[in-house]
Design an enzyme around this catalytic site. Structure first.
Site, PDB file in Angstrom:
ATOM      1  CG  ASP A  18       3.138   8.188   4.249  1.00  9.83           C
ATOM      2  OD1 ASP A  18       3.637   7.116   3.702  1.00  9.83           O
ATOM      3  OD2 ASP A  18       2.000   8.425   4.132  1.00  9.83           O
ATOM      4  CB  SER A  19       2.823   8.696  -0.425  1.00  7.03           C
ATOM      5  OG  SER A  19       2.238   7.788   0.430  1.00  7.03           O
ATOM      6  CB  CYS A  81       6.032   5.705   2.763  1.00  7.25           C
ATOM      7  SG  CYS A  81       5.274   5.158   1.300  1.00  7.25           S
ATOM      8  CD  GLU A 160      -5.402   8.607   1.567  1.00  6.61           C
ATOM      9  OE1 GLU A 160      -5.785   9.385   0.677  1.00  6.61           O
ATOM     10  OE2 GLU A 160      -4.224   8.304   1.767  1.00  6.61           O
ATOM     11  CB  CYS A 192      -0.214  -0.698   3.393  1.00  5.42           C
ATOM     12  SG  CYS A 192      -0.633   1.103   2.940  1.00  5.42           S
ATOM     13  CG  HIS A 194      -3.469   4.280   4.111  1.00  5.19           C
ATOM     14  ND1 HIS A 194      -2.280   4.417   3.978  1.00  5.19           N
ATOM     15  CD2 HIS A 194      -4.355   5.171   3.725  1.00  5.19           C
ATOM     16  CE1 HIS A 194      -2.230   5.827   3.485  1.00  5.19           C
ATOM     17  NE2 HIS A 194      -3.675   6.113   3.170  1.00  5.19           N
TER      18      HIS A 194
END
Ligand code: DGL
Length: 278
Positions: A18-19, A81, A160, A192, A194
């Protein structure tokens, strides 16, 4: 990037990337759904976010990471991701001779089989939405489905920061979901890494009648099916093992892992991809 399939077997590890930390939402689901697997996770923390970068750049980063992970003799590669799946899945499928999966197709398939009114929403990063990847996967399965998309660049930094329950996040989310209410979708893809962490905010805004597709669960189920089909499910002879590599700041990754994985990760190793001997 042709590899050596002979030394791979069902006990080989699975590579995933993932990023940054977001892909840990998928790792959590894979741990639960495929508990015997060994996982090697790479978080490109030096170069995140991917969601605002051009597809070409994300494709190059993804190829570099794939080369690193293939060095561990992985039996399959999971692009955790959404942005990297949108930009690099087809390229990595061509370049690697192991099964490669992304998060888009499993979620798109689930959305198509879930919707009753044929109205699906997709929310994700700018690059994911602009790539049209979700739209084309959905329309390949059923061209009659109407799709409403929203790019939501502000949500990643809020999650985050741990602002999953703050009023500010709720206000911003309200703006982002307004087009979905207007379009009367009955199914929303949380496109996404997140968003599973703010699923309850989506639920609150959209009400109980809109089905929320959590890509981390759908992708883990899809991976299980794929490994089964290829007789690559780990039979439990080796002990499950999780290894973590990042391109910057292992301590920050460990801290954020608490939010995304719900547990502390002790050993996170830094890797300098630019000078990784290939
Ligand atoms: N992991 C990215 C995604 O799922 C979100 C974070 C980023 O923009 O790098 O699209």
């Amino acid at each position: 990037m042709k590899t050596t399939p002979l030394i791979r077997n069902s006990n080989s590890p699975i590579g995933m990337f993932d990023s940054g930390v977001g892909g840990l939402t998928l790792l959590k689901s894979i741990k639960r759904i495929l508990p015997n697997e060994q996982l090697i996770y790479f978080g490109d923390t030096a170069r995140l976010p991917y969601g605002t970068k051009s597809p070409k750049v994300v494709q190059n980063f993804s190829l570099q990471i794939a080369k690193f992970l293939v060095g561990f003799k992985i039996k399959s590669l999971v692009i955790a991701c959404h942005t990297a799946s949108s930009a690099a899945l087809s390229n990595l499928k061509i370049k690697l001779d192991i099964p490669v999966i992304g998060v888009i197709e499993p979620s798109a398939q689930k959305a198509v089989t879930t919707t009753k009114n044929q109205k699906i929403g997709v929310i994700g990063t700018k690059t994911t939405i602009e790539s049209g990847s979700y739209q084309s996967f959905i329309q390949k399965i059923n061209p009659k489905i109407s799709i409403t998309t929203v790019a939501a660049p502000l949500l990643v930094p809020l999650v985050e920061e741990g602002w999953v329950n703050k009023g500010a996040t709720r206000i911003i989310l309200k703006e982002y979901v307004a087009p979905f209410k207007k379009a009367q979708i009955d199914t929303l893809i949380l496109g996404c890494t997140h968003y599973p962490l703010i699923k309850q905010l989506f639920r609150r805004e959209l009400g109980p009648k809109v089905f929320l597709i959590d890509a981390s669960i759908e992708t883990a189920l899809y991976l299980k099916k794929l490994l089964n089909k290829k007789s690559l499910i780990n039979n439990g002879i080796s002990t499950p093992d999780y290894r973590f590599y990042v391109s910057d700041d292992p301590d920050k990754f460990s801290r954020l892992a608490q939010i995304f994985l719900g547990e502390k990760i002790e050993a996170v190793k830094p890797v300098d991809l630019e000078n990784w001997g290939y």
